[in-house]
Design a protein around this motif. Structure first.
Motif, mmCIF file in Angstrom:
data_model
loop_
_atom_site.group_PDB
_atom_site.id
_atom_site.type_symbol
_atom_site.label_atom_id
_atom_site.label_comp_id
_atom_site.label_asym_id
_atom_site.label_seq_id
_atom_site.Cartn_x
_atom_site.Cartn_y
_atom_site.Cartn_z
ATOM 1 N N GLU A 98 0.832 -1.210 0.000
ATOM 2 C CA GLU A 98 0.000 0.000 0.000
ATOM 3 C C GLU A 98 0.865 1.257 0.000
ATOM 4 O O GLU A 98 0.519 2.262 -0.623
ATOM 5 N N MET A 99 2.007 1.207 0.671
ATOM 6 C CA MET A 99 2.915 2.360 0.659
ATOM 7 C C MET A 99 3.568 2.525 -0.712
ATOM 8 O O MET A 99 3.799 3.653 -1.158
ATOM 9 N N TRP B 153 2.060 1.722 -3.468
ATOM 10 C CA TRP B 153 0.970 2.318 -4.256
ATOM 11 C C TRP B 153 0.920 3.827 -4.044
ATOM 12 O O TRP B 153 0.639 4.578 -4.973
ATOM 13 N N THR B 154 1.180 4.274 -2.824
ATOM 14 C CA THR B 154 1.183 5.716 -2.539
ATOM 15 C C THR B 154 2.251 6.410 -3.382
ATOM 16 O O THR B 154 1.995 7.460 -3.979
ATOM 17 N N LEU C 284 1.082 6.582 -6.910
ATOM 18 C CA LEU C 284 0.100 7.653 -7.105
ATOM 19 C C LEU C 284 0.780 9.008 -7.230
ATOM 20 O O LEU C 284 0.365 9.854 -8.021
ATOM 21 N N LEU C 285 1.832 9.219 -6.456
ATOM 22 C CA LEU C 285 2.559 10.488 -6.535
ATOM 23 C C LEU C 285 3.159 10.696 -7.924
ATOM 24 O O LEU C 285 3.103 11.801 -8.462
ATOM 25 N N TRP D 161 7.094 13.483 -1.068
ATOM 26 C CA TRP D 161 7.839 12.401 -1.722
ATOM 27 C C TRP D 161 8.754 11.714 -0.707
ATOM 28 O O TRP D 161 8.775 10.492 -0.600
ATOM 29 N N ALA E 55 6.687 9.767 1.911
ATOM 30 C CA ALA E 55 6.162 8.511 1.355
ATOM 31 C C ALA E 55 7.247 7.445 1.325
ATOM 32 O O ALA E 55 6.990 6.278 1.637
#
Length: 192
Positions: A118-119, A121-122, A125-126, A137, A140
């Motif tokens: 999930e991290m 994926w973050t 997304l950025l 950035w 994350a």
């Protein structure tokens, strides 16, 4: 000799045979159980390793795209038009490996693996959204590093690997601060 005279010897033979059979059965069962556990440990090791490598590949592609859109903590830029299809392919591989983690992992390791992806994926997304704040950035990446550490700590525990995992690295990289003469950024999260 009569049957009554031979009865103690016959009883001894029967008891000895039954005892020998019981001991042999227990020994074989223990051996079978130990071999099965070793096979599953090997499968879990391979599964966790493949999953970690799939996530690492996915992260590396996202970082390279990030370098192309202006994040300076990563080298080897990859233009989004070229990188986004690679990122989608890496996600497909990760999703495939995830099914194996769900099959052989314990609950704690599965939860840690989920948090790590999930991290990632973050971070994806950025890069998909385009230039974002450099602080976001960095944050994350620190969160992804902490999630990675938790995954490996849990996986090592599940595999019965003694000792603590290696100490975490730094994000952003310390070498950049050292070269520029800046103070070291605070340590938080393993280097990716």
């Amino acid at each position: 000799m009569t049957l009554v005279d031979q009865l103690p010897a016959l009883i001894g033979v029967v008891v000895g045979t039954l005892g020998s059979y019981a001991v042999q059965s227990l020994t074989e069962r223990r051996r079978w159980t130990r071999q099965r556990e070793e096979r599953w440990d090997e499968k879990r090791f391979e599964t966790y390793g493949r999953y970690g490598n799939a996530l690492k590949s996915q992260l590396r592609i996202a970082q390279r795209i990030g370098a192309a859109i202006g994040f300076t903590d990563v080298a080897d830029p990859l233009q989004p038009a070229e990188g986004l299809p690679l990122l989608a392919e890496a996600e497909s591989l990760r999703a495939t490996e995830w099914e194996s983690v769900l099959l052989v992992g314990d609950a704690e390791t599965i939860a840690a693996a989920r948090r790590w992806h999930e991290m990632i994926w973050t971070i994806e997304l950025l890069v998909r959204e385009g230039p974002v704040d450099a602080e976001m950035w960095t944050r994350a990446h620190r969160l992804a590093s902490a999630a990675r550490d938790a995954f490996y700590e849990s996986a090592r525990g599940d595999l019965g690997i003694a000792g603590a995992p290696p100490p975490p690295g730094q994000w952003p990289r310390a070498w950049r601060a050292e070269l520029s003469g800046e103070a070291h950024p605070p340590r938080s999260g393993r280097a990716q």
